[in-house]
Design an enzyme around this catalytic site. Sequence first.
Site, PDB file in Angstrom:
ATOM      1  N   LYS A  56      -3.696 -10.105  -2.074  1.00  0.00           N
ATOM      2  CA  LYS A  56      -4.933  -9.301  -1.858  1.00  0.00           C
ATOM      3  C   LYS A  56      -5.476  -9.146  -3.265  1.00  0.00           C
ATOM      4  CE  LYS A  56      -5.243  -4.823  -1.125  1.00  0.00           C
ATOM      5  NZ  LYS A  56      -5.888  -4.136  -1.798  1.00  0.00           N
ATOM      6  N   ASN A  57      -4.760  -8.380  -4.285  1.00  0.00           N
ATOM      7  CA  ASN A  57      -5.318  -7.831  -5.429  1.00  0.00           C
ATOM      8  C   ASN A  57      -5.595  -8.847  -6.529  1.00  0.00           C
ATOM      9  OD1 ASN A  57      -5.178  -5.396  -4.359  1.00  0.00           O
ATOM     10  ND2 ASN A  57      -3.438  -4.641  -5.088  1.00  0.00           N
ATOM     11  N   ARG A 127     -12.582  -0.902  -2.617  1.00  0.00           N
ATOM     12  CA  ARG A 127     -12.286  -0.691  -4.018  1.00  0.00           C
ATOM     13  C   ARG A 127     -12.630  -1.855  -5.008  1.00  0.00           C
ATOM     14  NH1 ARG A 127     -11.765   4.036  -6.349  1.00  0.00           N
ATOM     15  NH2 ARG A 127     -11.369   3.649  -8.457  1.00  0.00           N
ATOM     16  N   CYS A 151      -8.857   2.899  -0.429  1.00  0.00           N
ATOM     17  CA  CYS A 151      -7.868   3.936  -0.405  1.00  0.00           C
ATOM     18  C   CYS A 151      -7.934   5.355  -1.061  1.00  0.00           C
ATOM     19  CB  CYS A 151      -6.640   3.392  -0.225  1.00  0.00           C
ATOM     20  SG  CYS A 151      -6.241   1.933   0.707  1.00  0.00           S
ATOM     21  N   ARG A 156      -9.893   8.933  -8.096  1.00  0.00           N
ATOM     22  CA  ARG A 156      -9.915   7.685  -8.719  1.00  0.00           C
ATOM     23  C   ARG A 156     -11.264   7.422  -9.275  1.00  0.00           C
ATOM     24  NH1 ARG A 156      -7.870   3.226  -3.933  1.00  0.00           N
ATOM     25  NH2 ARG A 156      -7.321   2.274  -6.010  1.00  0.00           N
ATOM     26  N   PRO A 157     -11.153   8.063 -10.686  1.00  0.00           N
ATOM     27  CA  PRO A 157     -12.377   7.693 -11.419  1.00  0.00           C
ATOM     28  C   PRO A 157     -12.715   6.263 -11.882  1.00  0.00           C
ATOM     29  CG  PRO A 157     -10.888   8.839 -12.599  1.00  0.00           C
ATOM     30  CD  PRO A 157     -10.359   8.704 -11.339  1.00  0.00           C
ATOM     31  N   ILE A 158     -13.640   6.129 -12.405  1.00  0.00           N
ATOM     32  CA  ILE A 158     -13.831   4.768 -13.111  1.00  0.00           C
ATOM     33  C   ILE A 158     -14.216   4.955 -14.503  1.00  0.00           C
ATOM     34  CG2 ILE A 158     -14.363   3.470 -10.990  1.00  0.00           C
ATOM     35  CD1 ILE A 158     -17.298   3.259 -11.861  1.00  0.00           C
ATOM     36  N   ASP A 159     -13.748   5.919 -14.944  1.00  0.00           N
ATOM     37  CA  ASP A 159     -14.464   6.352 -16.330  1.00  0.00           C
ATOM     38  C   ASP A 159     -13.853   5.134 -17.500  1.00  0.00           C
ATOM     39  OD1 ASP A 159     -11.683   7.327 -15.630  1.00  0.00           O
ATOM     40  OD2 ASP A 159     -11.727   7.939 -17.774  1.00  0.00           O
ATOM     41  N   GLN A 160     -12.520   4.669 -17.314  1.00  0.00           N
ATOM     42  CA  GLN A 160     -12.088   3.439 -18.039  1.00  0.00           C
ATOM     43  C   GLN A 160     -13.078   2.154 -18.059  1.00  0.00           C
ATOM     44  OE1 GLN A 160      -9.623   4.158 -20.473  1.00  0.00           O
ATOM     45  NE2 GLN A 160     -10.310   6.127 -19.655  1.00  0.00           N
ATOM     46  N   ASP A 340       2.374   0.476  -5.069  1.00  0.00           N
ATOM     47  CA  ASP A 340       2.031   0.221  -3.474  1.00  0.00           C
ATOM     48  C   ASP A 340       3.074  -0.092  -2.813  1.00  0.00           C
ATOM     49  OD1 ASP A 340      -0.652  -2.074  -5.033  1.00  0.00           O
ATOM     50  OD2 ASP A 340      -0.505   0.038  -4.545  1.00  0.00           O
ATOM     51  N   ARG A 432      -6.858  -4.475   6.249  1.00  0.00           N
ATOM     52  CA  ARG A 432      -7.373  -4.792   5.188  1.00  0.00           C
ATOM     53  C   ARG A 432      -6.714  -5.516   4.027  1.00  0.00           C
ATOM     54  NH1 ARG A 432      -8.679  -0.020   1.765  1.00  0.00           N
ATOM     55  NH2 ARG A 432      -8.673  -1.760   0.334  1.00  0.00           N
TER      56      ARG A 432
HETATM   57  C1  EPZ Z   1      -5.426  -1.427  -8.333  1.00  0.00           C
HETATM   58  O1  EPZ Z   1      -6.174  -0.038  -7.982  1.00  0.00           O
HETATM   59  C2  EPZ Z   1      -5.017  -1.918  -6.860  1.00  0.00           C
HETATM   60  N1  EPZ Z   1      -6.167  -2.118  -6.124  1.00  0.00           N
HETATM   61  C3  EPZ Z   1      -4.234  -0.919  -6.141  1.00  0.00           C
HETATM   62  O2  EPZ Z   1      -3.654  -1.367  -4.889  1.00  0.00           O
HETATM   63  C4  EPZ Z   1      -2.935  -0.559  -6.837  1.00  0.00           C
HETATM   64  O3  EPZ Z   1      -2.346   0.759  -6.515  1.00  0.00           O
HETATM   65  C5  EPZ Z   1      -3.428  -0.096  -8.248  1.00  0.00           C
HETATM   66  O4  EPZ Z   1      -4.026  -1.098  -8.914  1.00  0.00           O
HETATM   67  C6  EPZ Z   1      -2.229   0.032  -9.385  1.00  0.00           C
HETATM   68  O5  EPZ Z   1      -1.421  -0.982  -9.300  1.00  0.00           O
HETATM   69  C7  EPZ Z   1      -6.726  -3.208  -6.266  1.00  0.00           C
HETATM   70  O6  EPZ Z   1      -6.346  -4.085  -7.139  1.00  0.00           O
HETATM   71  C8  EPZ Z   1      -8.158  -3.657  -5.553  1.00  0.00           C
HETATM   72  P1  EPZ Z   1      -5.911   1.481 -11.451  1.00  0.00           P
HETATM   73  P2  EPZ Z   1      -6.945   0.317  -9.144  1.00  0.00           P
HETATM   74  O7  EPZ Z   1      -7.155   1.653 -11.994  1.00  0.00           O
HETATM   75  O8  EPZ Z   1      -7.577  -0.567 -10.300  1.00  0.00           O
HETATM   76  C9  EPZ Z   1      -6.527   6.067 -12.965  1.00  0.00           C
HETATM   77  C10 EPZ Z   1      -3.099  -1.483  -2.587  1.00  0.00           C
HETATM   78  O9  EPZ Z   1      -2.466  -0.633  -1.888  1.00  0.00           O
HETATM   79  N2  EPZ Z   1      -7.809   5.583 -13.480  1.00  0.00           N
HETATM   80  O10 EPZ Z   1      -4.696   0.951 -12.029  1.00  0.00           O
HETATM   81  O11 EPZ Z   1      -8.020   1.323  -8.841  1.00  0.00           O
HETATM   82  C11 EPZ Z   1      -6.617   5.872 -11.390  1.00  0.00           C
HETATM   83  O12 EPZ Z   1      -6.876   7.062 -10.916  1.00  0.00           O
HETATM   84  C12 EPZ Z   1      -4.146  -0.879  -3.374  1.00  0.00           C
HETATM   85  O13 EPZ Z   1      -3.313  -2.579  -2.609  1.00  0.00           O
HETATM   86  C13 EPZ Z   1      -8.632   6.361 -14.103  1.00  0.00           C
HETATM   87  O14 EPZ Z   1      -8.075   7.575 -14.221  1.00  0.00           O
HETATM   88  O15 EPZ Z   1      -5.895   1.156  -9.975  1.00  0.00           O
HETATM   89  C14 EPZ Z   1      -4.931   5.974 -11.232  1.00  0.00           C
HETATM   90  O16 EPZ Z   1      -4.291   7.357 -11.246  1.00  0.00           O
HETATM   91  C15 EPZ Z   1      -4.192   0.810  -3.448  1.00  0.00           C
HETATM   92  N3  EPZ Z   1      -9.818   6.069 -14.754  1.00  0.00           N
HETATM   93  C16 EPZ Z   1      -4.477   5.229 -12.268  1.00  0.00           C
HETATM   94  O17 EPZ Z   1      -5.567   5.215 -13.212  1.00  0.00           O
HETATM   95  C17 EPZ Z   1     -10.188   4.752 -14.416  1.00  0.00           C
HETATM   96  O18 EPZ Z   1     -11.092   4.164 -14.953  1.00  0.00           O
HETATM   97  C18 EPZ Z   1      -4.395   3.682 -11.922  1.00  0.00           C
HETATM   98  O19 EPZ Z   1      -5.358   3.172 -11.411  1.00  0.00           O
HETATM   99  C19 EPZ Z   1      -9.382   3.793 -13.904  1.00  0.00           C
HETATM  100  C20 EPZ Z   1      -8.032   4.163 -13.194  1.00  0.00           C
END
Ligand code: EPZ
Length: 463
Positions: A56-57, A127, A151, A156-160, A340, A432
């Site tokens: 999926k991802n 997402r 989810c 879950r910010p997108i600042d990065q 996950d 999903r």
């Molecule tokens: C991806 O989410 C996956 N989703 C998630 O899978 C998975 O749990 C996650 O990566 C970690 O492996 C998809 O690929 C669609 P992150 P993502 O950015 O990209 C923080 C599932 O069950 N963060 O690696 O949103 C964030 O809040 C789903 O299949 C920031 O602070 O995860 C989290 O605490 C759930 N700022 C951590 O980093 C940002 O700009 C990791 O998030 C981005 C993230």
Amino acid sequence: MVIYQKTLYFILVLCYNYCRLILLVGGKRGQLEKLEKFIINGGKRLNGSVKISGAKNAAVAIIPAAILAEEPCVLENLPMIDDVSIDLKILKEMGADVKMLNSDTIRIDPRHINDAVVPYEMARSMRASYYFLGTLLSKFNHAKVSMPGGCDLGDRPIDQHLKCFKALGANYTIEHGIVDISAENLVGTQIYFDKVSVGATINAMLAAVKANGLTILENAAKEPHVVDLANFLNSMGADIMGAGTDVIKIRGVKRLGGAHYSIIPDQIEAGTYMVAAAATKGDVTVMGVIPKHLEYITSKLRKIGATVTENDDSIQVIGSDSPYERINIKTMPHPGFPTDMQPQFAAMLTMAKGTSIITEGVFDNRFRYVDELRRMGADISVDGKVAVIEGVSKLTGAPVKAADLRAGAALVIAGLSTLGVTEIEDIKHIERGYEKMVEKLSLLGADIVKRTYPDAEPMRKAL
Ligand code: EPZ
């Protein structure tokens, strides 16, 4: 006596639901919500083999990336799940030609996409819609996409993501829930992620792939789906090196051609069935996997006492009839224990010997399934990012709700490994991310059906 009690319980559950249904129909005549549930009659061992679908991802990153091609792309091994169908709907809305070549293969011709705006409601429903930010910025120097949904795992910010776009020369506003981002042109640069982020790493690759010059991503995510996207982009003519390590180098190219690409298998789907096999004391082989992507799951299953055999592209899990050993788990970015898979392991550990401790190292709140497991008799206490699980001898079936995708998977595992009927609501979260879960589990011997209400027909039959 036990049979009598079980039959009585089953009739009571049916009556309870029938009454709820009457209230639902009476209260909301004319505007009935479709209520869908999984009904699991648990306690049966899972046996046999199950073909694992595409990841999926990886799919939700590669489908938007196809927009960047100047010729058609063919994608194979796509999981037919709701997130993928939303992605494909978005592409069609934007003018792409999308054709289903067979059950898991899609041809995407992006040449008629001329709009950098993603439909709001579609984008906010998942997402991974934020990957359209990176791709459309790359293709048009402009993108308008709603803030993502997905989810609820805490903050879950997108600042990065936004930091990367800014570093590459883009400016953005966020108004009315929409990110509106544009750039004169994108110029390669060095970016250090303050936090390891799968999404931000993928979005940075998408935005940098056609930028002028070299972009270096440091402290990048190393998940298999990050590597899969880099491989797909390189097959289109990109110049990306180092994916899978924490330093990724992207040299911008002028043009990306079409590609014929097969998505990697879903290691989380595979892990879910491996845990379900162990939890039900069954004997299941997951087919079409990459064992290396499952190393952490394999080692933890062996540690609790299951027998796990790795083959070239399959893994066999044989559960143990004696109670499992307790273990501690701390979720980390890849190659650490995958967040996950945390809920699924928790469901199994509710019936292990002794006290297991799960520390969630990635998200703020990934324990929303705990209340539902408590309804089934689990003994779990949560303090911030730590869950302490006291093993109990058994759980009991109960009506529960899926709070998110993997929380739902955990409830399925708990229901499968518990005598009695478990009803799971809000299964849209599960569908999903898991292709044909009812069919796959039924083939393994599970007694699981999907019921849609107010189609009371099955209820009347049962009554
Ligand atoms: C991806 O989410 C996956 N989703 C998630 O899978 C998975 O749990 C996650 O990566 C970690 O492996 C998809 O690929 C669609 P992150 P993502 O950015 O990209 C923080 C599932 O069950 N963060 O690696 O949103 C964030 O809040 C789903 O299949 C920031 O602070 O995860 C989290 O605490 C759930 N700022 C951590 O980093 C940002 O700009 C990791 O998030 C981005 C993230």
